[in-house]
Design an enzyme around this catalytic site. Structure first.
Site, PDB file in Angstrom:
ATOM      1  N   PRO A 170      40.626  82.240  31.640  1.00 53.54           N
ATOM      2  CA  PRO A 170      42.202  82.220  31.951  1.00 53.54           C
ATOM      3  C   PRO A 170      43.070  82.128  30.797  1.00 53.54           C
ATOM      4  CG  PRO A 170      41.607  80.406  32.918  1.00 53.54           C
ATOM      5  CD  PRO A 170      40.286  80.809  32.182  1.00 53.54           C
TER       6      PRO A 170
ATOM      7  N   ASP B 158      44.064  79.057  25.982  1.00 53.15           N
ATOM      8  CA  ASP B 158      43.160  78.830  27.234  1.00 53.15           C
ATOM      9  C   ASP B 158      44.321  78.115  28.176  1.00 53.15           C
ATOM     10  OD1 ASP B 158      41.541  77.741  28.971  1.00 53.15           O
ATOM     11  OD2 ASP B 158      40.016  77.187  27.857  1.00 53.15           O
ATOM     12  N   HIS B 159      44.479  78.727  29.321  1.00 46.95           N
ATOM     13  CA  HIS B 159      45.459  78.153  30.292  1.00 46.95           C
ATOM     14  C   HIS B 159      44.974  76.947  31.186  1.00 46.95           C
ATOM     15  CE1 HIS B 159      49.260  77.746  31.760  1.00 46.95           C
ATOM     16  NE2 HIS B 159      49.552  79.065  32.053  1.00 46.95           N
ATOM     17  N   ARG B 160      43.612  76.705  30.874  1.00 48.40           N
ATOM     18  CA  ARG B 160      42.935  75.765  31.690  1.00 48.40           C
ATOM     19  C   ARG B 160      43.421  74.289  30.811  1.00 48.40           C
ATOM     20  NH1 ARG B 160      36.885  77.091  31.134  1.00 48.40           N
ATOM     21  NH2 ARG B 160      37.626  77.489  29.047  1.00 48.40           N
TER      22      ARG B 160
END
Length: 456
Positions: free
Chosen positions: A258, A428-430
């Site tokens: 994501p 990386d939105h994590r």
């Protein structure tokens, strides 16, 4: 285990034990019989990078029947990133080639057989004759990429004649591919020799250093220039090269991450002035951008982090800036390791070295797979903005557009012109959030707009 010294002996009771049992007669000692079996080793397809699953044989440096010494380059393998010479780990004879030039094989599979002595070549060839059928019945399990020993086969059939050396041929394979040793490629660049016009004398028509030297020393012929490289016919279908296949695999994997994107406008007037001052000393704009990025990452380690398992993330201990470079037939990302610790002049020299090696497909795995943050710069093509796809295993990639004169409003309410560039970061939105990127880009902007620390 086949190939080892087998000792066959009978266990006899000791003399003292015989005396205890009342035995009066001495038992004569029997000489132990030994049998030395043939030693035939498999040469496996090595894993030349962490992402490599199969390799393509570019050229064999030796013909069947040739003697090899430990450390001799025996085959050139095209991995997903580079062409590399693969050495043999043992002395012996190249008895049988299982995977010919131009074909591919999975990592860990046998590509040739190495016989310890010339007398064992027929035995190895009898094994090679049955190899394809046995491999189809039970595919080999992944193994270490070193030559290992195999069990001897049944008695060999009639010896097979050694194949004759290949005649010199143009250094092309598959239409427009140059088959040349890494040193020959480097030498051709230094001597301004067109490898497509050189006939190779190495195995399979491979161009070696002496061919390039001979071409450089030959007098230039007057007349029409050599014909241009043939274009690919429109409407034709071409399979992926090994590198293109790796790029495709990585891009598909990136879809599972994501990501989000943040853009920023940076004024580059001061950076442009600095670049003009130190350009003559070999400093490149790529090195300046990499240095500025590394300095900003020091203050924002989360942007330099990575998530690989979906359960945790790693604050990377080094700041290694990977920079995307387009090469013939693909894309590669040479890595400027510890970019925050090198001065701008050393960084520029290192970058030139990496680019030269990338063009010649001579990069070592640690020189292209150790990046922790990636730069992709299309500014030199006049592209003002674009988005980049996040490489798997990293936290962020920054797309850099061109610096262009822009009409801006000044702080005193007047209109002025400043050179500005657009940067877009995909993350990386994590692991990385919007506020993290915003803070990082603010720091990067300050460094570029006041670049005096870049030369320290």
């Amino acid at each position: 285990m086949a190939g080892l010294l087998h000792l066959h002996s009978t266990l006899l009771p000791s003399a003292s034990l015989l005396r205890q049992r009342g035995g009066a007669q001495a038992v004569p000692r029997r000489r132990r019989a030994c049998r030395v079996e043939a030693k035939i080793r498999e040469i496996f397809m090595p894993a030349l990078s962490s992402t490599m699953t199969e390799g393509k044989i570019v050229a064999w440096n030796a013909a069947e029947g040739d003697r090899l010494a430990k450390g001799d380059p025996v085959v050139v393998v095209e991995s997903d990133k580079a062409d590399m010479d693969v050495e043999t780990f043992h002395d012996g004879f190249l008895a049988a080639v299982l995977v010919p030039a131009g074909e591919s094989a999975p990592v860990g599979s046998a590509i040739a057989l190495l016989a310890e002595s010339e007398e064992e070549i027929p035995l190895a060839r009898s094994q090679a004759a049955n190899f394809s059928s046995s491999a189809a019945a039970s595919p080999p399990a992944p193994q270490e990429t070193v030559a290992q020993e195999t069990s001897p086969a049944p008695p060999p059939p009639a010896p097979v004649a050694v194949s004759a050396p290949a005649l010199p041929s143009p250094a092309t394979q598959g239409g427009a591919r140059v088959v040349a040793s890494p040193y020959a490629k480097k030498l051709a660049k230094e001597l301004s020799v067109d490898l497509f016009a050189v006939s190779g004398s190495g195995p399979g028509g491979r161009v070696v250093a002496k061919d390039v030297e001979a071409a450089a020393a030959a007098p230039k012929k007057a007349g029409p220039e050599p014909a241009a490289r043939p274009d690919v016919p429109l409407g034709s279908t071409a399979p992926f090269t090994t590198m293109q296949g790796a790029v495709s695999k990585n891009m598909v994997e990136s879809l599972a991450v994501p990501t989000f994107r943040v853009g920023y406008t940076i004024t580059t007037d001061a950076l442009d002035v600095l670049y003009k001052k130190i350009k003559a000393k070999g400093v490149t704009m790529t090195a300046l951008l990499a240095k500025a990025t590394a300095m900003a990452l020091v203050q924002h380690p989360v942007v330099n982090s990575s998530c690989r398992d979906g359960q945790s993330f790693t604050y990377n201990s080094s700041i290694n800036i990977a920079v995307a470079v387009a090469i013939d037939g693909g894309l590669i990302t040479p890595v400027l390791q510890d970019a925050d610790k090198l001065d701008i002049y050393s960084l520029s020299r290192k970058w030139k070295e990496l680019v030269d090696k990338a063009r010649a497909k001579q990069l070592q795995p640690q020189e292209y797979n150790s990046g922790t943050f990636t730069l992709s710069n299309l500014g030199m093509f006049g592209v003002d903005r674009f988005d980049a796809i996040l490489p798997p295993g990293t936290g962020a990639i920054m797309a850099v557009g061109s610096s262009q004169p822009t009409v801006v409003g000044t702080k005193d309410g007047r209109i002025g012109i400043k050179s500005q560039m657009q940067v877009n970061v995909t993350a990386d939105h994590r692991v990385i959030y919007g506020s993290d990127l915003a803070a990082f880009l603010q720091t990067l902007s300050k460094i570029i707009e006041d670049p005096k620390d870049l030369t320290f």
